[in-house]
Design an enzyme around this catalytic site. Structure first.
Site, PDB file in Angstrom:
ATOM      1  N   HIS A   5       0.345  -0.860  -0.240  1.00  0.00           N
ATOM      2  CA  HIS A   5      -0.299  -0.175  -0.280  1.00  0.00           C
ATOM      3  C   HIS A   5       0.664   1.154   0.297  1.00  0.00           C
ATOM      4  CE1 HIS A   5       0.376  -0.513   4.108  1.00  0.00           C
ATOM      5  NE2 HIS A   5       0.477   1.028   4.045  1.00  0.00           N
ATOM      6  N   ASP A  56       0.732  -7.224   1.387  1.00  0.00           N
ATOM      7  CA  ASP A  56       0.746  -6.165   1.593  1.00  0.00           C
ATOM      8  C   ASP A  56       2.684  -6.064   1.479  1.00  0.00           C
ATOM      9  OD1 ASP A  56       0.270  -3.371   1.669  1.00  0.00           O
ATOM     10  OD2 ASP A  56       0.310  -3.765   4.223  1.00  0.00           O
ATOM     11  N   GLY A  58       3.161   5.845   8.135  1.00  0.00           N
ATOM     12  CA  GLY A  58       5.308   6.897   7.675  1.00  0.00           C
ATOM     13  C   GLY A  58       5.439   5.536   8.085  1.00  0.00           C
ATOM     14  N   ASN A  59       5.039   4.398   9.336  1.00  0.00           N
ATOM     15  CA  ASN A  59       5.489   3.378   9.999  1.00  0.00           C
ATOM     16  C   ASN A  59       5.434   2.396   9.133  1.00  0.00           C
ATOM     17  OD1 ASN A  59       5.788   4.432  12.605  1.00  0.00           O
ATOM     18  ND2 ASN A  59       7.491   3.838  12.031  1.00  0.00           N
ATOM     19  N   SER A  60       4.844   2.155   7.945  1.00  0.00           N
ATOM     20  CA  SER A  60       4.474   1.477   7.375  1.00  0.00           C
ATOM     21  C   SER A  60       5.561   0.969   6.247  1.00  0.00           C
ATOM     22  CB  SER A  60       2.861   1.566   6.345  1.00  0.00           C
ATOM     23  OG  SER A  60       2.237   1.491   7.216  1.00  0.00           O
ATOM     24  N   LEU A  97      -6.353  -2.591 -21.967  1.00  0.00           N
ATOM     25  CA  LEU A  97      -6.870  -3.450 -22.200  1.00  0.00           C
ATOM     26  C   LEU A  97      -8.481  -3.571 -23.065  1.00  0.00           C
ATOM     27  CD1 LEU A  97      -6.401  -6.262 -19.270  1.00  0.00           C
ATOM     28  CD2 LEU A  97      -5.805  -6.801 -21.919  1.00  0.00           C
ATOM     29  N   GLY A  98      -9.215  -2.660 -22.744  1.00  0.00           N
ATOM     30  CA  GLY A  98     -10.317  -2.150 -23.312  1.00  0.00           C
ATOM     31  C   GLY A  98     -11.556  -3.229 -22.436  1.00  0.00           C
TER      32      GLY A  98
END
Length: 490
Positions: free
Chosen positions: A210, A240, A330-332, A392-393
């Site tokens: 993320h 994640d 911010g620690n992620s 792709l459409g």
């Protein structure tokens, strides 16, 4: 005529005077009074007027009184000396007892701790870290029990680990719709990363998916403040996790001398109550440190990708380390360390609930290691500018787990419509097809499909693996699609 009763023939010689003195002294105990030849008066109390002595011996203090005063002073001095000697010997005795206790206590405590809880390897590791912690712990014997206490000084651990943690800053384009008009504005996001490896051309870092999910541009800031551009090498949305790469040519020699590759430990060996340290780019202010303990293990909660879930999103469940060490936005992607300085978890600030405090989570490193190793082997790709990207459409939705269970549909992207004239239509895609793979990359959601398409320009040919419905069930089919331009966006 007054009659003089006193003799007039006094003997003024020395002998006579002495006799008189002798007579007066011998009669001094009586009640009579005598007069000396010089007119002095002495009474029965032997020295009644002794203060008026004329230098012939009258008025002197008795020798016995002088001797008595000297004895009291001598006794006082002797008493003081004895007290000092007693204090000195008592102090030496207490010091000897303390020394003996200090000498014997650690040995007894160490033997008991090793017998009850520590293996030989753990003891050696603890000894190696004495210099980094000051002390890892002290043992206090209470009868037959030993209590271990941990010192909270983690300065050396942080000093050794900080060069392996980086700040990850991303630039993204935020799109909004107002009164039917679409607007876009540039935004900034921040996270953290851990240096986990290096190959011939790249420095490799792990972070959360993320953190890089919607970033148009990624910048890594090292421990000394220098920055470098980074590219996404591979992602695993379900866990994640993401691996990003920085070209070695973009890193100065000075930075290379200061950074280190993190030591990865094992989260399988963690125990509840064990001290941990979190390092990361909290709130985008730069690297900061928080401490705590392992609050719980194997906490089952939704992944970071499911925190903002919608009806079209699957809710895969993973297990995490719970800690009371503060993990803020911010620690992620930052490091959760044990007291040895080993990474035992990858922090995630998007997991949990804002209504509580002291409940933060990290991805166990033992679960993340196989994924990290796999993603590190991928080829690093550069994102294509938005105006040049291929499409792709189609329009599609995620195949939720409940539909997979009810209808036996495979997990992937369900094609709900196909744009006329698009590359997807030309390749034979139809409503009801499920895209499960693109160019060898597994596709489990629409967001993953969009993320993959960011690396392909219009006109590029990609290979899709489809699961197509037939009366007897789903069959696998592979097609090649030439990506169109932005006009095919639905």
């Amino acid at each position: 005529m007054y009659e003089n009763n006193y003799p007039n023939n006094y003997d003024h010689s020395v002998q006579g005077q002495n006799r008189m003195n002798h007579t007066n002294q011998s009669q001094g105990n009586g009640n009579t009074y005598q007069y000396g030849s010089n007119g002095s008066f002495s009474g029965a109390n032997n020295g009644f007027y002794s203060e008026r002595g004329d230098g012939h011996g009258y008025g002197r203090k008795p020798e016995k009184r002088q001797s008595s005063n000297f004895g009291v002073g001598k006794k006082l001095i002797i008493g003081i000396c004895c007290g000092l000697l007693f204090g000195i010997f008592a102090g030496l005795g207490f010091q000897a007892i303390d020394f003996a206790a200090d000498f014997m206590m650690p040995s007894a405590g160490k033997a008991q701790v090793q017998e009850n809880s520590l293996s030989e390897e753990d003891s050696q590791a603890a000894g190696e870290n004495d210099s980094s912690e000051g002390k890892n712990g002290t043992a206090q014997a209470e009868g037959s029990q030993v209590t271990m206490t941990t010192v909270t000084d983690v300065t050396q651990v942080v000093k050794d680990a900080m060069p392996s943690v980086v700040s990850v800053n991303g630039k993204y384009i935020e799109k909004m719709t107002f009164w039917g008009q679409e607007f876009s504005q540039e935004g900034m996001g921040s996270g953290s990363g851990i240096i986990v490896g290096k190959n011939d051309t790249e420095l490799l870092l792990v972070t959360n998916f993320h953190v890089v999910q919607s970033a148009e541009e990624l910048t890594v800031q090292f421990v000394n403040g220098d920055q470098a551009q980074a590219q996404v090498k591979g992602v695993d949305e379900d866990k994640d996790l993401a691996i990003i790469a920085v070209q070695l040519g973009d890193i100065s020699n000075e930075v290379m001398d200061q950074i280190t590759i993190a030591k990865l430990g094992s989260s399988d060996e963690l125990t509840v109550g064990e001290p941990v340290i979190a390092i990361g780019n909290a709130l985008g202010y730069g690297q900061s440190v928080t401490t705590g303990v392992v609050s719980a293990l194997d906490r089952t909660i939704g992944t970071a990708a499911t925190q903002n879930m919608s009806e079209n999103m699957d809710t895969e469940i993973n297990t995490f380390i719970q800690t009371d060490a503060a993990i803020n936005p911010g620690n992620s992607g930052g490091a959760l360390l044990n007291i040895k300085g080993e990474v035992i978890g990858i922090n995630s600030s998007k997991i949990g609930d804002t209504r509580v405090e002291g409940m933060c989570y990290a991805i166990p490193i033992s679960d993340a290691k196989p994924i990290i190793e796999k993603l590190m082997e991928k080829e690093t790709r550069l994102k294509v500018a938005e105006e040049d990207r291929g499409y792709l459409g189609i329009t599609g939705v995620d195949v939720k787990s409940e539909y997979s269970q009810l209808y036996g549909a495979p997990k992937g992207v369900y094609v709900s419509s196909v744009t006329e004239g698009s590359g997807a239509e030309k390749a034979g895609l139809m409503r009801g097809d499920i895209i499960v793979e693109m160019n060898g990359e597994e596709i489990t959601s629409m967001s993953e499909l969009k993320s993959e398409l960011q690396y392909y320009a219009a006109g590029t040919t990609v290979t899709l693996k489809l699961m197509q419905a037939y009366p007897d069930g789903y069959r696998e089919n592979t097609v090649e699609v030439v990506l169109g331009g932005s006009s095919s966006v639905q």
